[in-house]
Enzyme design. Structure first.
Site, mmCIF file in Angstrom:
data_model
loop_
_atom_site.group_PDB
_atom_site.id
_atom_site.type_symbol
_atom_site.label_atom_id
_atom_site.label_comp_id
_atom_site.label_asym_id
_atom_site.label_seq_id
_atom_site.Cartn_x
_atom_site.Cartn_y
_atom_site.Cartn_z
ATOM 1 N N GLU A 280 0.833 -1.201 0.000
ATOM 2 C CA GLU A 280 0.000 0.000 0.000
ATOM 3 C C GLU A 280 0.871 1.255 0.000
ATOM 4 O O GLU A 280 0.560 2.248 -0.652
ATOM 5 C CB GLU A 280 -0.935 -0.014 1.210
ATOM 6 C CG GLU A 280 -2.176 0.833 1.037
ATOM 7 C CD GLU A 280 -3.250 0.471 2.068
ATOM 8 O OE1 GLU A 280 -4.139 -0.319 1.720
ATOM 9 O OE2 GLU A 280 -3.180 0.949 3.209
ATOM 10 N N GLU A 283 1.939 1.741 -3.398
ATOM 11 C CA GLU A 283 0.813 2.201 -4.216
ATOM 12 C C GLU A 283 0.604 3.699 -4.024
ATOM 13 O O GLU A 283 0.370 4.443 -4.978
ATOM 14 C CB GLU A 283 -0.461 1.422 -3.839
ATOM 15 C CG GLU A 283 -1.644 1.752 -4.744
ATOM 16 C CD GLU A 283 -2.922 1.023 -4.348
ATOM 17 O OE1 GLU A 283 -2.903 0.271 -3.351
ATOM 18 O OE2 GLU A 283 -3.933 1.208 -5.044
ATOM 19 N N CYS A 300 -8.191 -2.213 4.285
ATOM 20 C CA CYS A 300 -7.981 -3.369 5.164
ATOM 21 C C CYS A 300 -9.260 -3.909 5.770
ATOM 22 O O CYS A 300 -9.261 -4.980 6.350
ATOM 23 C CB CYS A 300 -7.094 -2.997 6.343
ATOM 24 S SG CYS A 300 -5.619 -2.179 5.853
ATOM 25 N N SER A 320 -7.516 1.674 -2.258
ATOM 26 C CA SER A 320 -6.328 0.883 -2.569
ATOM 27 C C SER A 320 -6.746 -0.477 -3.097
ATOM 28 O O SER A 320 -7.727 -1.064 -2.636
ATOM 29 C CB SER A 320 -5.501 0.718 -1.298
ATOM 30 O OG SER A 320 -4.610 -0.359 -1.454
ATOM 31 N N LYS A 359 -15.215 -10.157 8.275
ATOM 32 C CA LYS A 359 -14.187 -11.041 7.708
ATOM 33 C C LYS A 359 -14.791 -12.358 7.242
ATOM 34 O O LYS A 359 -14.270 -13.008 6.349
ATOM 35 C CB LYS A 359 -13.109 -11.329 8.755
ATOM 36 C CG LYS A 359 -12.288 -10.117 9.136
ATOM 37 C CD LYS A 359 -11.241 -9.789 8.099
ATOM 38 C CE LYS A 359 -10.457 -8.542 8.482
ATOM 39 N NZ LYS A 359 -9.666 -8.018 7.364
ATOM 40 N N GLU A 362 -15.903 -11.611 3.943
ATOM 41 C CA GLU A 362 -14.776 -11.391 3.038
ATOM 42 C C GLU A 362 -14.173 -12.708 2.536
ATOM 43 O O GLU A 362 -13.843 -12.828 1.355
ATOM 44 C CB GLU A 362 -13.699 -10.558 3.749
ATOM 45 C CG GLU A 362 -12.569 -10.131 2.833
ATOM 46 C CD GLU A 362 -11.443 -9.398 3.564
ATOM 47 O OE1 GLU A 362 -11.166 -9.751 4.730
ATOM 48 O OE2 GLU A 362 -10.843 -8.498 2.979
ATOM 49 N N GLU A 367 -13.565 -12.875 -5.264
ATOM 50 C CA GLU A 367 -12.236 -12.362 -5.625
ATOM 51 C C GLU A 367 -11.137 -13.007 -4.779
ATOM 52 O O GLU A 367 -9.952 -12.884 -5.105
ATOM 53 C CB GLU A 367 -12.152 -10.846 -5.389
ATOM 54 C CG GLU A 367 -13.185 -10.005 -6.144
ATOM 55 C CD GLU A 367 -14.470 -9.826 -5.352
ATOM 56 O OE1 GLU A 367 -14.619 -10.448 -4.285
ATOM 57 O OE2 GLU A 367 -15.349 -9.068 -5.815
ATOM 58 N N CYS A 506 -10.043 -2.030 14.713
ATOM 59 C CA CYS A 506 -10.306 -3.456 14.963
ATOM 60 C C CYS A 506 -10.427 -3.778 16.447
ATOM 61 O O CYS A 506 -11.119 -4.739 16.809
ATOM 62 C CB CYS A 506 -9.205 -4.303 14.362
ATOM 63 S SG CYS A 506 -8.967 -3.953 12.623
#
Ligand code: FMN
Ligand code: SF4
Ligand code: SF4
Ligand code: SF4
Ligand code: FES
Lengths: 574, 163, 550
Positions: A280, A283, A300, A320, A359, A362, A367, A506
């Site tokens: 990142e 990037e 994230c 990102s 999560k 996710e 993907e 988190c």
């Protein structure tokens, strides 16, 4: 400053102007029971459990919102108060299923506690259940509307803290109940799976989906190579889940306990967090250098990603392309690690321990199959790991301190602070600064205090080789909206923005221990910053295992292989 | 309840563009949600989810809130209803003037239960609280017309007018 | 203005509409044209004339002849005989007389002289769709006086001295409410007219709005001037189609004549009014639920404090008043506080509009001075109980009001006396019930209403209303025990003390008075007896059997 003086239960009590009777009483050590009130949320004053008697008033008043006014005389425990309080609880229990013993919130339920505290022994009304179906549509959240007591805490959390508004009270009277629009399942609603509602709910009406059975099964399969990764925030909250004080750091004990549970390798998401910073950070530099879309926004936090896909899809180019550390880990585990260790990735089972219910969503995204199969098999929350350890009879406090396994268990202090709001930003700044300037940050400049803390939106400016870089940090999606609205209006001065879905980052995730409030979030963040301070290496690019990864496998950040394994794309959902 | 909101709706694009046009009169005015729902409901006598979705988007109100409002007010329905809505009062002033006999007779003549819709989709019968015409209790409303001083024998003729 | 030989007033109040007056009016108009009388006879649709159960009502002036229950045939006869030949049709005439109708030879009976019309002074006399007719009867004169001769503080002072109290149910002193909001500093304030009128048995607000809409508009503007508000809302229940139509037309007319809008009467004061529709929720009559509803949300009451006077609509200071309260303002400003205090009692000055429903001969709308007794209303104005039945109970103030028995018939109807009997004047609903009805059945009906209308926000009311229905259903089926009744009273008492809004708080009012005044009849149901013979054990199954063990 003029304090207010009032009388509560015969005692003279002082309170700050603007406080409620509840606050005044708590300040004086007088406990008034509550149910719909939550310390971080606005109260609807609807459950009427906290009612108190105020001399001269015709009716009882809710202590949770009634102002502590000068000179009032309050009784919190008179016969009519007790009668009203017990009646409220009795009425709720009569309209609530009777399955506490098999409820996910057994022993952690505010309603149960209240019934116990008040000594409710008899329910004089006919027991009635709503008989509504459980909503199991979401991979993250399970709703059982039969257990809803209409406190509206979830509605408030979802709308006011998260700015999502996936839930509303529907119908009226006895039929009133909280539901997503059209009574759809959460999977079909705009829900971002953040799980803040599960923290807000006093009962078992909204809980995380329990995936422990799948992990137990994998652990007991001798043919499976089962590896586990633990998110940065878990080390600061697992202790609390198992009865230690908030802010206890249990990194080493946790590693030992996971080994005792039977995981073949105990790795650390912190390793992947360091990789994330490498990717990142570069990037960002690339976008800064080549006129790419700015500000760059971090990626994230899967709840945050689903949020922008639903609500601001036109801003997706700002995000990102880096996968979250969990998914970078999964992709590397089933490729890089599998190759090095000579393990058939098909036989691998990757478990992650996350502070987060999103999560779970996710890991299932299409993907997230860079290894050719689902990269992370199961994401468990802090609460579920706590459950497994309790079931296995593993006492964390008694466990030895052990290290993570190499190489995917090696990390730096920069990764540890990922778990707190501002942490990714700080970690990125440490690395970007040194990469751009070629100079090492002196230890006293390593900490970026402007981006720490629980303020909703934080901003600062850093100078890189004479160029100012403006950054912003937001946590909690309602705060994210403020930042995004500015970006959308073209008025945003920032080049880099960190957004975390949950308040506090988190450490305050929706999978964290029940009872997570702003104060405990602050304690856990403090613990992570302390852990960072104790680390020898505090910048991601100094992680030797990460260096080896690039040397042996990825070549360099943003390489073709990095792109295949560690980067992703997004799906507008409007 | 078995009926899925909006299940029976043929939400053709023509209908949805009418909804869009009505909602647009309230664009950016979330406070006019109730008024917008009144107007949209007038199209089909109920609020299919596709219509609620359009209203939510145009007024910029979360869909959950729109649904919460649509299910709060008794004049709104998220389930399909007949061409004419019969609201029959069951509050005390009508009750003591014999509303029960009228209600029983009405349901009997139409062959439905309270809240139900006739097989030919002509009528939906709903119980309502006081309609504010208690001077001529017992009373009912069919759409926006009020009928009062009812005895069971009046119903046949009244219903005929709508057939 | 043209001169007409005769005026035919056809009542256009909702109850008469329900009885079919529109078709009658159209028919009369047609016949009048057919007879070539349309330059001599003017047909006017008016607001409510009062005896709603007698509709459609037609009044012919100048004679003041009142025809009732006019059907199409009767309409033809009235035109042919009365209008063409000048011979009133005695057979169709209403035996009673209308308070609002002044006859050529005024020989009203005492009972009708009891009525005093302040709020209803124009209702039934003027064409509510004509602002000119309102103005011709001193309409907007109070507003002109206030804006040109009085300071806002003077207006408030007059209202305070008049002793006017809220007519929406809570009886809060209206002047004090205005004063409170006037004193609160804010860049924006609002006046809200509460026309939600959901209290069963109440239909006065509807008939005021339909019969004299400009009076309400005028009252709102004056109140706006008094507190410094420039914007008003009228919140009308969605089922009141005719009221909505009339008030919207009246607002357009007032704007057209510059009586709403900017710089009224050249005073620099601006005021405008918007109509908002409800959608079927009794609780939206509660002022904070109403505000939530105007804001486009579920109509659930807010917790208080803060009160609307400090933080109401959009968080701004807001005065919420009932239609009738507001309609009292113009006459008070025009005639002065002392004039107003000349009616009613010293603590409850003025008049009250009641709606008389249930088992009485004359049902409808009346306006009487405060302090009149129930007996005078029921046996005087109401003409007694029909069908040779006798009086059993009266519920005053709507479903949230108390149930009074025979012993209370001579009690004066004012705020204090009602309160002492455990009831309230409330919205002005008077529901009369005769001895053919079972008290348990009545209680079930009342409780059902609360359960249906609870917003579902707070525990005691959301859960409690349905539990009370369950317990009384059991009682109706002879399955209840003394313990059930005790639980019901305990529950209703807790609801009074700890519900969030007055809906849940007031369930104990009807329930408590029923339990108190009709104890014997309730007790009989514990033993499987219903004196009226309405209730019966549900069936032969074990559950349905009368409870033996009391
Ligand atoms: C459940 C409930 C329903 C109410 N309904 C009405 C109503 O329909 N009309 C009304 O004017 N006031 C109603 N009220 C009273 C209002 O809250 C408020 O007191 C009133 O509008 C104030 O106006 P007033 O001072 O002119 O009476 C209701 C109150 C409650 C608790
Ligand atoms: S998981 Fe998050 S977005 Fe979904 S309903 Fe709960 S709070 Fe709202
Ligand atoms: S689901 Fe839980 S938090 Fe939400 S209203 Fe129901 S009980 Fe409260
Ligand atoms: S008392 Fe009833 S109507 Fe009032 S807030 Fe509570 S639930 Fe809603
Ligand atoms: S905690 Fe105060 S009313 Fe629920």
């Amino acid at each position: 400053m003029s304090d207010i003086t009032l009388t509560i239960d015969g005692r003279t009590v002082h309170a700050a102007p603007g406080s409620t009777i509840l606050e005044a009483a708590r300040g004086a050590g007088i406990r008034i029971p509550t149910l719909c009130w939550h310390e971080d949320l606005g109260t609807p004053s609807a459950c009427r459990v906290c009612v108190v008697e105020i001399a001269g008033m015709r009716t009882l008043q809710p202590a949770c919102s009634y102002p502590a006014s000068q000179g009032i005389v309050v009784r919190t425990n008179s016969p009519i108060v007790r009668e009203a309080r017990r009646m409220a609880v009795e009425l709720i229990l009569a309209h609530h299923p009777d399955d506490c013993l098999s409820c996910a919130r057994n022993l952690r339920c505010e309603l149960q506690q209240l019934a116990s505290d008040l000594g409710i022994r008899e329910i004089r009304f006919e027991r009635v259940k709503r008989g509504l179906p459980r909503d199991e549509s979401s991979p993250s959240i399970v709703r059982d509307p039969d257990k809803c007591i209409n406190c509206r805490r979830c509605v408030e959390a979802c709308e006011k803290i998260q700015g999502v508004a996936a839930l509303s009270v529907i119908n009226r009277g006895f039929d009133a109940v909280v539901m997503p629009a059209y009574e759809d399942g959460l999977m079909d609603a705009v829900c971002v799976m953040c799980g803040q509602c599960t923290l807000a709910c006093p009962t078992g009406a909204i809980i995380e989906r329990d995936d422990t059975a799948r992990v137990w099964e994998a652990l007991s399969d001798p043919d499976r190579h089962v590896v586990v990764q633990t998110a940065p925030a878990i080390r600061a909250s697992l202790g609390e889940e198992l009865g230690l004080p908030a802010g206890s750091i249990v990194t080493g004990k946790m590693a030992a306990a996971l080994r005792r549970l039977g995981f073949d390798r105990v790795f650390d998401t912190d390793f992947a967090a360091d990789v994330t910073i490498m990717e990142e950070g570069h990037e960002l530099l690339q976008r800064l250098g080549s006129g790419g879309t700015l500000p760059l926004i971090t990626s994230c936090s899967p709840g945050w990603i689903k949020f922008i896909e639903h609500f601001y899809p036109e801003l997706l180019p700002h995000v990102s392309t880096c996968k979250s550390p969990q998914q970078m880990f999964g992709a590397l585990a089933k490729t890089y690690y599998a190759e090095r260790a000579g393990i058939d990735p098909a036989k691998m089972f990757v478990v992650s321990i996350m502070p987060c219910t999103a999560k779970k969503f996710e890991v299932q995204r299409p993907e997230m199959r860079a290894s050719g199969r689902q990269d992370v098999d199961v994401a468990l929350t802090t609460r579920e790991l706590g459950r497994m350890l309790r079931e296995a009879g593993i006492d964390l406090d008694d466990s030895p301190e052990e290290d993570f396994d190499a190489p995917l268990g090696i990390s730096t202090g920069a990764a540890a602070i990922f778990g707190a709001t501002g942490g990714v930003m700080e970690a990125a700044l440490r690395t970007v600064y040194e990469v751009v300037t070629g100079r090492e940050l002196p230890p006293e400049s390593l900490e970026f205090h402007d981006v720490r803390g629980l303020q909703g939106v934080k901003e600062t400016t850093v100078t890189l080789n004479g160029n100012c870089v403006n950054v912003a940090v937001a946590h909690g999606l309602a705060n994210a909206r403020r930042v995004l609205d500015r970006i959308r209006s073209g008025q945003a001065p920032w080049q880099f923005v960190e957004i975390m879905c949950c308040p506090g980052g988190c450490v305050g995730g929706g999978g964290q221990p029940i009872g997570t409030v702003m104060n405990t979030r602050a304690e856990r963040a403090g613990a992570l910053y302390a852990a960072d301070r104790d680390m020898e290496l505090r910048s991601s690019h100094k992680n030797p295992a990460v260096a080896t990864l690039y040397e042996e496998y990825l070549e360099r950040p943003l390489s073709k292989r990095s792109h295949e394994l560690l980067h992703t794309h997004y799906t507008p959902r409007r | 309840m078995t009926a899925v909101p909006g299940a029976a709706c043929q939400c053709d694009s023509d209908f949805l563009s009418q909804v869009e046009r009505i909602a647009s009169m309230y664009r950016g005015k979330p406070e006019d949600l109730v008024l917008a729902l009144h107007d949209v409901q007038a199209l089909r006598n109920y609020l299919p989810r596709e219509a609620l979705r359009v209203v939510a988007r145009v007024l910029d109100v979360p869909e959950s809130r729109v649904y919460g409002v649509a299910t709060f007010y008794s004049m709104f329905s998220t389930k399909p209803r007949g061409r004419h809505i019969i609201r029959i009062c069951e509050s005390a002033p009508c009750h003591v003037m014999g509303a029960k006999e009228v209600i029983d007779s009405l349901l009997d003549q139409l062959g439905v239960e309270m809240g139900g819709t006739t097989a030919d989709c002509l009528f939906t019968v709903e119980a309502t609280s006081c309609l504010g015409v208690c001077g001529v209790a017992p009373a009912l409303m069919i759409d926006d017309e009020v009928y009062g001083n009812l005895v069971p024998g009046d119903l046949f003729e009244i219903l005929e007018r709508y057939k | 203005m043209e001169f007409y030989r005769s005026h035919v007033l056809v009542c256009g109040g909702s109850p008469c509409v329900a009885a079919g007056c529109r078709a009658v009016r159209v028919e009369i108009e047609r016949l009048v044209r057919e007879q070539g009388l349309d330059r001599e006879v003017r047909v006017v649709e008016t607001g409510c004339l009062g005896p709603c159960d007698q509709g459609p009502i037609v009044v012919v002036y100048p004679e003041g002849t009142v025809y009732h229950r006019v059907n199409m045939g009767a309409a033809r006869e009235i035109v042919a005989e009365h209008l063409v030949k000048g011979r009133p049709v005695t057979r169709l005439q209403y035996a009673g007389e209308l308070p609002s109708v002044s006859t050529a030879d005024d020989k009203r009976t005492d009972y009708f002289q009891i009525q005093k019309r302040i709020v209803l002074e124009n209702v039934g006399l003027i064409d509510p769709e004509s602002i000119e007719e309102y103005i011709a009867r001193d309409g907007y004169l109070a507003l002109g006086t206030a804006l040109t001769n009085l300071r806002p503080a003077d207006v408030i002072e007059t209202v305070k001295r008049s002793g006017l109290r809220g007519r929406g149910g809570a009886a809060f002193p209206s002047g004090a409410k205005l004063e409170f909001t006037a004193r609160t500093e804010s860049d924006q304030k609002y006046i809200i007219c509460n026309a939600d009128e959901g209290e069963p048995g109440t239909f006065k607000d509807r008939l005021i709005l339909e019969g004299d809409p400009h009076k309400v508009i005028e009252g709102m503007i004056i109140m706006g001037y008094a507190v410094g508000a420039t914007h008003g809302y009228i919140y009308i229940r969605g089922e009141y189609y005719i009221s909505i139509e009339r008030i919207e037309r009246a607002i357009r007319q007032a704007r057209w004549l510059g009586l709403l809008g900017a710089n009224l009467f050249g005073s620099g004061f601006n005021f405008d009014i918007e109509v908002k529709k409800g959608a079927g929720a009794y609780v939206c009559g509660e002022e904070t639920a109403l505000i939530e509803s105007i804001e486009g949300k579920r109509g659930i009451p807010r917790r208080k404090p803060p009160y609307p006077g400090t933080s109401g609509l959009w968080g701004k200071p807001t005065v919420v008043n009932n239609v009738e309260t507001i309609a009292n303002i113009p006459p008070i400003i025009l005639n002065g506080a002392d004039w107003y205090r000349g009616f009613g009692t010293s603590t409850s000055p003025g008049t009250k509009v009641f709606t008389l429903t249930g088992n009485v001969n004359n049902r409808g709308l009346i306006e009487v001075p405060m302090g009149i007794t129930l007996r005078e209303v029921i046996y005087g104005i109401g003409g007694g109980i029909p069908d040779g039945r006798s009086f059993k109970m009266a519920q005053t103030g709507g479903t949230a009001g108390g149930c009074l028995a025979e012993a209370h018939l001579d009690m004066p109807m004012d705020y204090e006396s009602m309160q002492s009997a455990g009831s309230a004047l409330g919205s002005g609903a008077l529901l009369i019930i005769d001895d053919s009805h079972c008290i348990v059945d009545v209680a079930c009906s009342l409780l059902h209403f609360f359960a249906h209308e609870s917003c579902g926000q707070c525990t005691p009311c959301r859960e409690g209303t349905t539990r009370l229905v369950q317990i009384f259903d059991k009682l109706r089926q002879f399955r209840a025990t003394q313990a059930d009744l005790d639980l019901a009273m305990e529950l209703a008492t807790v609801m009074l003390r700890s519900s969030l809004c007055a809906l849940g708080q007031s369930v104990v009012v009807p329930l408590g008075t029923i339990m108190q005044h009709f104890e014997g009849e309730i007790q009989a149901h514990l033993h499987g007896k219903c004196s009226v013979g309405l209730c019966h054990g549900a069936c032969d199954c074990a559950e349905g059997r009368p409870a033996e063990n009391v």
